[in-house]
Design a protein around this motif. Sequence first.
Motif, mmCIF file in Angstrom:
data_model
loop_
_atom_site.group_PDB
_atom_site.id
_atom_site.type_symbol
_atom_site.label_atom_id
_atom_site.label_comp_id
_atom_site.label_asym_id
_atom_site.label_seq_id
_atom_site.Cartn_x
_atom_site.Cartn_y
_atom_site.Cartn_z
ATOM 1 N N THR A 1 -4.846 4.741 1.353
ATOM 2 C CA THR A 1 -4.159 6.107 1.614
ATOM 3 C C THR A 1 -3.329 6.063 2.580
ATOM 4 N N ASN B 1 0.273 7.213 2.880
ATOM 5 C CA ASN B 1 0.756 8.388 3.486
ATOM 6 C C ASN B 1 1.539 8.075 4.135
ATOM 7 N N GLU C 1 5.290 7.368 2.724
ATOM 8 C CA GLU C 1 5.695 9.230 2.479
ATOM 9 C C GLU C 1 6.845 9.209 2.925
ATOM 10 N N TRP C 2 6.110 9.023 5.067
ATOM 11 C CA TRP C 2 6.456 9.587 5.612
ATOM 12 C C TRP C 2 7.582 8.812 5.862
#
Length: 370
Positions: free
Chosen positions: A17, A21, A24-25
């Motif tokens: 996770t 994340n 994605e950032w």
Amino acid sequence: QPQKIIMFDTIPPSLATVLDNSLEWIYSFQEVLEPTVILVPNILRQGVQSLSDAIGFDVATLNMTLALFLTYPLAAIMNMLPYGPIRHYFNFLFGAFLIQFVVGVQWIHQLITSLVVYAMFCVLPRRLNRYLVPTFVMLYCVLGHLHRQYTNYLGWDLDFTSFQMVITQKLYMMAYNLYDAEVLQQNPDDRASKKCSKYALSSLPNILEYLGYTFSFSCILSGPAFEYTVYEQACTGTHMYAKDGKPLGKFPSRFLPTLIPFLKSVTAMALFIVIGGAFPLLDTVDPQNNTPTILTETFLSNPWPYRLAYTWIGLLSIRMKYYLAWLSSEGANNLWYQGFAGFEEKTGESLGWTNAKNMNIIGFETGSSA
């Protein structure tokens, strides 16, 4: 940006996770950085896409192949340019163009790496940079490879890491070239630095010269990565002419040193297409997502000698793709004399075309040890 992120079973869900994340950032900056791809017009991209659809060649491989062969007319132009700053401009401009043409917005990784390391060269002591610069560039390159493993495990796509490996070697060498000069100033008899004295850099190149080196159009796609002094000599002509403007020796013809690698690269491309088409290792319909051909139940049901021979021939075709890139680069560098090693100082005899020698195919294929 990858269409999906593949999570390995061995990675704890909480870590996966965090990784997802974080990625994605990072991907969120793509929209901001997209306007930096200013050197490749949309009409060119559309034309290549149409050609890719027409011949059934994936667009990434087609982009790379076209870019490799485009280095030849660029090298011919470079050879006609006068020695001096214009050659640095040309190298940077068209090196950036080629990367943008092949990987689009991912070209920013090469620019970021170059600028960060240049800042390190400017503000940090050379004795520290010999450790810090290699650590930074190696870490950047490794993270790029790990990202690809995480997002496209066992798949294949062309991303910035192909070019990052070249720039990693260049900046690694430059850190030690600068350090060697400092050591030799303090201790001229230092054995290690004295051995590399011909590559030592007493001063940091200006930003234009530096970016011309890191983005050199005839090296950026597939190498070779050689020291800054080799590049500088090709841009200033000091490996060809004395300070008074007189030739250092009889200039060798660049015809055969350019033609032979070019013909070898074309042959490698043909073998890659023919052999790869007859002995595909990956699924020919959807190589990214479907089970590789050599792992299907049908293929594994064959006798082991057949599977061994098939896989060996298939891997030979894969290597041809890399031979294409390395040989093409050698010819392009020779075309504007960057591959020429200069003249023997006392006799004026040619030292040959060793600077851009990328690969000895026969020697590699018949080597007694891998």
